[in-house]
Write a protein that holds these residues in place. Structure first.
Motif, mmCIF file in Angstrom:
data_model
loop_
_atom_site.group_PDB
_atom_site.id
_atom_site.type_symbol
_atom_site.label_atom_id
_atom_site.label_comp_id
_atom_site.label_asym_id
_atom_site.label_seq_id
_atom_site.Cartn_x
_atom_site.Cartn_y
_atom_site.Cartn_z
ATOM 1 N N GLU A 39 -1.306 6.821 -4.181
ATOM 2 C CA GLU A 39 -1.042 6.786 -2.741
ATOM 3 C C GLU A 39 -0.224 7.994 -2.295
ATOM 4 O O GLU A 39 -0.450 8.557 -1.210
ATOM 5 C CB GLU A 39 -0.293 5.495 -2.386
ATOM 6 C CG GLU A 39 -0.021 5.341 -0.894
ATOM 7 C CD GLU A 39 0.735 4.059 -0.573
ATOM 8 O OE1 GLU A 39 1.097 3.876 0.608
ATOM 9 O OE2 GLU A 39 0.984 3.268 -1.513
ATOM 10 N N GLU A 66 -2.378 11.016 -1.809
ATOM 11 C CA GLU A 66 -3.128 10.932 -0.555
ATOM 12 C C GLU A 66 -2.267 11.325 0.643
ATOM 13 O O GLU A 66 -2.717 12.065 1.534
ATOM 14 C CB GLU A 66 -3.666 9.512 -0.365
ATOM 15 C CG GLU A 66 -4.735 9.127 -1.375
ATOM 16 C CD GLU A 66 -5.227 7.704 -1.158
ATOM 17 O OE1 GLU A 66 -4.707 7.062 -0.201
ATOM 18 O OE2 GLU A 66 -6.097 7.241 -1.915
ATOM 19 N N LYS A 67 -1.029 10.897 0.638
ATOM 20 C CA LYS A 67 -0.146 11.205 1.759
ATOM 21 C C LYS A 67 0.224 12.696 1.778
ATOM 22 O O LYS A 67 0.319 13.310 2.848
ATOM 23 C CB LYS A 67 1.108 10.335 1.696
ATOM 24 C CG LYS A 67 0.817 8.862 1.987
ATOM 25 C CD LYS A 67 2.076 8.037 2.065
ATOM 26 C CE LYS A 67 1.758 6.590 2.441
ATOM 27 N NZ LYS A 67 2.969 5.750 2.554
#
Length: 282
Positions: A196, A199-200
């Motif tokens: 995650e 992705e950020k």
């Protein structure tokens, strides 16, 4: 014999007169020998030219040797005086000489020009002026992970270029490999958070990602080395007390590096809080 001895003593006591007599005598002998070699021919042969050249060179060397032997004592004293003066001059002006030669070394190696970012020893900054004696830079706070000017002007004597390596950081004016650490006190499994987090980070860097890749490629071609790449990098190391260090590196515009670091730190803290609860501390 007494008269000859008196004449010799007189000439030895008056070396300047003796020098003139020696030069005149050897020159007359040279002219006589050359005229005998030349003879009455209208055109010189190769052999005649060689012997005439040897005669001229030989008489010149003979004059130098005789005069050196005649003036040897005076030459030795003069050489000692000149050497002492030269040594004193070099010692007194050592720093000036080093600054001057450092300027020559900078110019010949083309290590930087005005406008480049450089690092000399522990000083980093943008070159705003250079001359034969010194280089003036506007200091940049790179050693604390910052990329802004401190407002300080540093004048570096060019002699520093012989004592410290000069690092050209010019490519960092536009894009920079910005790396920072996040310390996690508790020893927990952080790897599930990375997907995650990647992705950020990519979302934060989306607006300049294509330009960053092209610029990274340009730097690789210019430097001739394989650089880490424009994509983000994350890895973990451990400390002696069980704490974990999350190392994050991004390739981003220099002016956005600190802002992006704060956004990524915030994303990590939110993900950590959601995964391990309120009681865990980062």
């Amino acid at each position: 014999m007494e008269q000859l001895t008196l004449v010799v003593d007189f000439l030895l006591n008056h070396k300047l007169l003796l020098t003139v007599l020696i030069i005149v005598l050897i020159s007359l002998i040279k002219r006589l020998v050359i005229s005998r070699i030349r003879g009455d021919v209208a055109f010189l042969t190769e052999v005649q030219r060689k012997w005439m050249s040897r005669t001229k060179n030989g008489t010149f060397i003979l004059i130098i040797v005789i005069l050196f032997m005649l003036w040897q004592t005076e030459i030795s004293k003069f050489a000692l005086s000149v050497t002492a003066i030269a040594i004193a001059f070099v010692v007194a002006s050592k720093e000036i000489i080093l600054c001057f030669t450092g300027s020559i070394q900078r110019a010949s190696s083309r290590s930087f020009v005005i406008g480049d970012w450089i690092e000399v020893g522990k000083i980093c900054g943008e070159v705003i002026e250079h001359n034969l004696m010194a280089t003036v830079i506007q200091e940049i706070d790179l050693h604390h992970g910052q990329y802004h000017f401190t407002g300080k002007t540093a004048t570096l004597p060019n002699s520093m270029f012989f004592s410290y390596a000069v690092k050209n950081l010019n490519f960092m004016k536009r894009y920079v490999y910005h790396d920072f650490n996040i310390t996690v006190v508790e020893f927990v499994n952080l790897y599930p958070l990375f997907a995650e987090l990647y992705e950020k980070i990519e979302a934060h860097c989306e607006e300049f990602s294509e330009v960053a890749k092209r610029y990274n490629s340009v730097i690789e071609k210019h430097a001739g080395v394989d650089l880490p790449g424009a994509e983000p990098h994350i890895h973990i190391t451990s400390g002696i007390n069980g704490e974990q260090f999350v190392h994050i590196m991004i390739f981003c515009p220099t002016e956005q590096a600190i802002h992006l670091e704060q956004l990524i730190r915030e994303d990590f803290m939110i993900a950590y809080h959601e995964a391990f609860g309120k009681d865990e501390r980062v």
